[in-house]
Scaffold this motif. Structure first.
Motif, PDB file in Angstrom:
ATOM      1  N   VAL A 348      -1.881  11.001  -0.538  1.00 43.00           N
ATOM      2  CA  VAL A 348      -3.274  10.763  -0.139  1.00 43.00           C
ATOM      3  C   VAL A 348      -4.227  11.384  -1.156  1.00 43.00           C
ATOM      4  N   ALA A 349      -3.931  12.612  -1.583  1.00 44.33           N
ATOM      5  CA  ALA A 349      -4.811  13.318  -2.518  1.00 44.33           C
ATOM      6  C   ALA A 349      -4.951  12.571  -3.836  1.00 44.33           C
ATOM      7  N   GLU A 350      -3.895  11.892  -4.267  1.00 48.84           N
ATOM      8  CA  GLU A 350      -3.911  11.189  -5.549  1.00 48.84           C
ATOM      9  C   GLU A 350      -4.505   9.782  -5.442  1.00 48.84           C
ATOM     10  N   THR A 351      -4.851   9.356  -4.224  1.00 45.37           N
ATOM     11  CA  THR A 351      -5.416   8.023  -4.018  1.00 45.37           C
ATOM     12  C   THR A 351      -6.916   8.044  -4.295  1.00 45.37           C
ATOM     13  N   GLU A 352      -7.401   7.006  -4.924  1.00 48.80           N
ATOM     14  CA  GLU A 352      -8.820   6.917  -5.302  1.00 48.80           C
ATOM     15  C   GLU A 352      -9.722   6.980  -4.075  1.00 48.80           C
ATOM     16  N   VAL A 353     -10.726   7.844  -4.140  1.00 46.81           N
ATOM     17  CA  VAL A 353     -11.683   7.995  -3.048  1.00 46.81           C
ATOM     18  C   VAL A 353     -12.473   6.692  -2.870  1.00 46.81           C
ATOM     19  N   GLY A 354     -12.611   6.259  -1.622  1.00 47.95           N
ATOM     20  CA  GLY A 354     -13.348   5.038  -1.325  1.00 47.95           C
ATOM     21  C   GLY A 354     -12.515   3.777  -1.349  1.00 47.95           C
ATOM     22  N   LYS A 355     -11.276   3.878  -1.746  1.00 53.99           N
ATOM     23  CA  LYS A 355     -10.388   2.710  -1.831  1.00 53.99           C
ATOM     24  C   LYS A 355      -9.751   2.417  -0.477  1.00 53.99           C
ATOM     25  N   SER A 356      -9.685   1.141  -0.117  1.00 55.89           N
ATOM     26  CA  SER A 356      -9.002   0.728   1.115  1.00 55.89           C
ATOM     27  C   SER A 356      -7.542   0.440   0.779  1.00 55.89           C
ATOM     28  N   VAL A 357      -6.648   1.087   1.479  1.00 56.72           N
ATOM     29  CA  VAL A 357      -5.226   0.973   1.169  1.00 56.72           C
ATOM     30  C   VAL A 357      -4.430   0.630   2.424  1.00 56.72           C
ATOM     31  N   PRO A 358      -3.277  -0.034   2.258  1.00 52.96           N
ATOM     32  CA  PRO A 358      -2.438  -0.359   3.417  1.00 52.96           C
ATOM     33  C   PRO A 358      -1.638   0.853   3.883  1.00 52.96           C
ATOM     34  N   VAL A 359      -1.449   0.937   5.192  1.00 55.34           N
ATOM     35  CA  VAL A 359      -0.668   2.017   5.803  1.00 55.34           C
ATOM     36  C   VAL A 359       0.270   1.402   6.833  1.00 55.34           C
ATOM     37  N   LYS A 360       1.523   1.839   6.820  1.00 54.93           N
ATOM     38  CA  LYS A 360       2.479   1.418   7.843  1.00 54.93           C
ATOM     39  C   LYS A 360       2.813   2.606   8.724  1.00 54.93           C
ATOM     40  N   VAL A 361       2.673   2.410  10.041  1.00 59.66           N
ATOM     41  CA  VAL A 361       2.990   3.473  10.994  1.00 59.66           C
ATOM     42  C   VAL A 361       4.023   2.970  11.992  1.00 59.66           C
ATOM     43  N   TRP A 362       4.777   3.918  12.526  1.00 57.30           N
ATOM     44  CA  TRP A 362       5.752   3.618  13.575  1.00 57.30           C
ATOM     45  C   TRP A 362       5.113   3.999  14.904  1.00 57.30           C
ATOM     46  N   ARG A 363       4.910   2.995  15.770  1.00 58.09           N
ATOM     47  CA  ARG A 363       4.237   3.230  17.047  1.00 58.09           C
ATOM     48  C   ARG A 363       4.965   2.488  18.169  1.00 58.09           C
ATOM     49  N   LYS A 364       5.438   3.262  19.127  1.00 57.91           N
ATOM     50  CA  LYS A 364       6.107   2.695  20.313  1.00 57.91           C
ATOM     51  C   LYS A 364       7.232   1.741  19.925  1.00 57.91           C
ATOM     52  N   GLY A 365       8.043   2.183  18.970  1.00 52.91           N
ATOM     53  CA  GLY A 365       9.242   1.423  18.610  1.00 52.91           C
ATOM     54  C   GLY A 365       9.028   0.276  17.653  1.00 52.91           C
ATOM     55  N   LYS A 366       7.814   0.136  17.114  1.00 50.05           N
ATOM     56  CA  LYS A 366       7.542  -0.966  16.200  1.00 50.05           C
ATOM     57  C   LYS A 366       6.726  -0.470  15.007  1.00 50.05           C
ATOM     58  N   ILE A 367       6.866  -1.202  13.890  1.00 50.64           N
ATOM     59  CA  ILE A 367       6.042  -0.914  12.720  1.00 50.64           C
ATOM     60  C   ILE A 367       4.702  -1.629  12.870  1.00 50.64           C
ATOM     61  N   LYS A 368       3.629  -0.890  12.679  1.00 48.80           N
ATOM     62  CA  LYS A 368       2.289  -1.459  12.774  1.00 48.80           C
ATOM     63  C   LYS A 368       1.593  -1.303  11.425  1.00 48.80           C
ATOM     64  N   LYS A 369       0.992  -2.387  10.930  1.00 50.38           N
ATOM     65  CA  LYS A 369       0.313  -2.370   9.642  1.00 50.38           C
ATOM     66  C   LYS A 369      -1.182  -2.160   9.848  1.00 50.38           C
ATOM     67  N   LEU A 370      -1.726  -1.170   9.126  1.00 56.65           N
ATOM     68  CA  LEU A 370      -3.143  -0.842   9.227  1.00 56.65           C
ATOM     69  C   LEU A 370      -3.744  -0.755   7.829  1.00 56.65           C
ATOM     70  N   SER A 371      -5.054  -0.659   7.769  1.00 57.58           N
ATOM     71  CA  SER A 371      -5.751  -0.456   6.499  1.00 57.58           C
ATOM     72  C   SER A 371      -6.735   0.692   6.675  1.00 57.58           C
ATOM     73  N   VAL A 372      -6.742   1.624   5.712  1.00 53.47           N
ATOM     74  CA  VAL A 372      -7.614   2.786   5.814  1.00 53.47           C
ATOM     75  C   VAL A 372      -8.423   2.945   4.536  1.00 53.47           C
ATOM     76  N   LYS A 373      -9.711   3.258   4.708  1.00 56.07           N
ATOM     77  CA  LYS A 373     -10.578   3.546   3.566  1.00 56.07           C
ATOM     78  C   LYS A 373     -10.561   5.045   3.324  1.00 56.07           C
ATOM     79  N   VAL A 374     -10.051   5.461   2.173  1.00 55.23           N
ATOM     80  CA  VAL A 374      -9.805   6.871   1.880  1.00 55.23           C
ATOM     81  C   VAL A 374     -11.119   7.631   1.711  1.00 55.23           C
ATOM     82  N   GLY A 375     -11.229   8.774   2.387  1.00 51.66           N
ATOM     83  CA  GLY A 375     -12.399   9.628   2.257  1.00 51.66           C
ATOM     84  C   GLY A 375     -12.190  10.671   1.165  1.00 51.66           C
ATOM     85  N   GLU A 376     -13.185  11.548   0.985  1.00 51.44           N
ATOM     86  CA  GLU A 376     -13.102  12.602  -0.023  1.00 51.44           C
ATOM     87  C   GLU A 376     -12.883  13.949   0.655  1.00 51.44           C
TER      88      GLU A 376
END
Length: 495
Positions: A348-376
């Protein structure tokens, strides 16, 4: 029938050979040829490091710093090195015959940009310094100014004004990710004030966490590193800097063959920020995380223990806006796999600030795809947003159980001395002679599960009680986390 000659017999056999055998024979010969070529080009230990040392020594500098030590009333200012403070305290806290003196510290550094006069060293080498001098190999002394520093990775960037007739020699930062355990390395520095000292060894380990900071990923080497080597470079045999020598493990204070260097790939991002902004600009996600153990992985339905388990989400932070929830396991971030919890902060620290990046999380037995805009991170720290968890429902009173509950936050962690990795909801108060009190439940304990379902807020407990009453259950099964550890308790529901 005429008898065949030996040559005719061999020719006849060759014609009847299986074509597959011919292919195998050719491929085997080709493989042996490739192996021979690779072996002939394999790098072995050099007969001497002299040529390499001669080339690199001019780029390595000594760092000398001074600061004023206020001895009035037996006090030392903040930031004085530990060894000096211990020396002071051993003498009863009294400085001899003077109210102020100069404390001198020595370290190492190296030139990364000769034209701009940029020099890299450790933050702890120049910390609280009032005057910084850079001494070149030919003993030329140059005044240096601090462009920026980063305590989290212990890196500082200096700038010197070039003098007429003084030529700086620079070295390049290499790719530390290509460094392998067992590779030869060379350390050059200023141990104990003895400038221009060269030692050699191998990379003993990668990815060491020595609890020095949140982004620990040290290269371990057995090349001799001592006091004064701090801030100096660790070279590979190509002459590239693959590490910044930062710390040693030593019961005696001298080298015992266990030294640690900040990898160059971590340093590159930090140095670029310090040069451009005078400070770091790290990516920020806004979550608290913990390690996914084998037991947790099994309970969550993960095939293996990996990722970072989210224990809380900062209110208003990037994670909350991206719908990341407490209890999610972050598996990938910006396309990079999170093999273990401590990898995520660095990614996360090495990711460009302000960039929207894909994130995969494991939630309730399934993989869920999200997108997050990295803060500073630095802005979040300034605003006090770091470590500030999202609060869903702060409290709830359940007369049916005879207790009141609160959402887990920093204040309650401190109040009840709860560990950082604690999860669930906090029991704030227990009614005397109530159903919970009769089962030995006490304030400060945690409710982790209700009816074998994980809970994260008082509202969830309230809903579980309501459902149990509707289904005319006489009791509720709670999983309690207290001083005795985890225990299941069946609590009667009062009318």
């Amino acid at each position: 029938m005429n008898k065949m000659t030996r040559r005719q017999h061999a020719q006849a056999q060759a014609k009847t050979l299986n074509p597959t055998l011919w292919i195998i024979t050719v491929l085997t010969a080709f493989g042996l040829m490739i192996a021979f070529i690779a072996q002939s080009h394999a790098r072995s230990a050099p007969e001497s490091f002299a040529d390499l040392a001669e080339k690199l020594l001019p780029a390595v500098v000594n760092i000398s710093t001074t600061q004023k030590v206020d001895a009035a009333h037996g006090q030392l200012p903040q930031g004085v090195p530990d060894f000096f403070r211990e020396f002071f305290e051993r003498r009863g806290g009294q400085m001899p015959q003077q109210r102020q003196r100069q404390a001198t510290s020595l370290g190492s550094g190296f030139v990364i940009d000769a034209q701009a006069g940029l020099i890299v060293t450790n933050n702890h080498v120049i910390q609280d310094a009032e005057e910084i001098k850079v001494i070149l190999q030919d003993n030329t002394s140059l005044d240096a100014e601090l462009l920026g520093k980063d305590p989290k990775t212990d890196i500082a960037l200096l700038k010197v004004e070039k003098k007429k007739g003084v030529k700086l020699i620079e070295v390049s930062l290499g790719n530390s990710d290509k460094t392998r355990v067992g590779d030869w390395v060379v350390a050059i520095g200023n141990p104990f004030g003895l400038g221009g000292s060269v030692t050699a060894g191998i990379v003993s380990a990668r990815g060491r966490n020595i609890q020095a900071g949140p982004y620990d990923d040290f290269i371990q080497t057995d090349a001799s590193i001592n006091k004064g080597n701090s801030g100096g470079p660790l070279f590979n045999l190509n002459g590239d800097v693959i590490g910044i020598n930062t710390a040693i493990y030593s019961p005696s204070g001298g080298s015992v063959g266990i030294g640690f260097s900040v990898p160059s790939n971590i340093a590159k991002t930090v140095i670029a920020d310090l040069q451009e902004y005078g400070r770091t600009r790290r990516g920020w996600l806004g979550v608290r995380i913990q390690t996914v153990s084998d037991e947790i992985a099994e309970n969550l339905g993960l095939e293996d223990a990996r990722g970072a388990l989210v224990t809380s989400v900062a209110e208003g932070g990037p994670a909350e806006k991206a719908k990341i929830q407490k209890g999610d396991v972050i598996l990938t971030f910006n396309g990079k796999g999170v093999s273990e919890m401590r990898k995520l902060p660095r990614i996360v620290a090495e990711t460009e600030v302000g960039k929207s990046v894909p994130v995969k999380v494991w939630r309730k037995g399934k993989i869920k795809k999200l997108s997050v805009k990295v803060g500073e991170l630095e802005v979040a720290e300034k605003n006090g947003s770091v470590g500030k968890p999202k609060v869903t429902k702060t409290s709830a009173t359940l007369k049916e159980l005879g207790l009141s509950l609160g959402s887990l936050n920093d204040q309650l962690r401190e109040r009840f001395k709860l560990p950082e990795e604690a999860s669930g909801v906090v029991i704030l108060n227990v009614v005397a002679d109530g159903p919970a009190a009769q089962k030995g439940i006490r304030a400060g304990e945690l409710i982790v599960e209700v009816s074998q379902k994980e809970i994260t807020s008082p509202d969830e407990v309230k809903k579980a009680v309501k459902k149990a009453k509707k289904e005319k259950q006489k009791s509720l099964l709670l999983l309690i986390d207290g001083e005795e550890g985890l225990r299941f308790v069946a609590v009667k529901l009062a009318k």
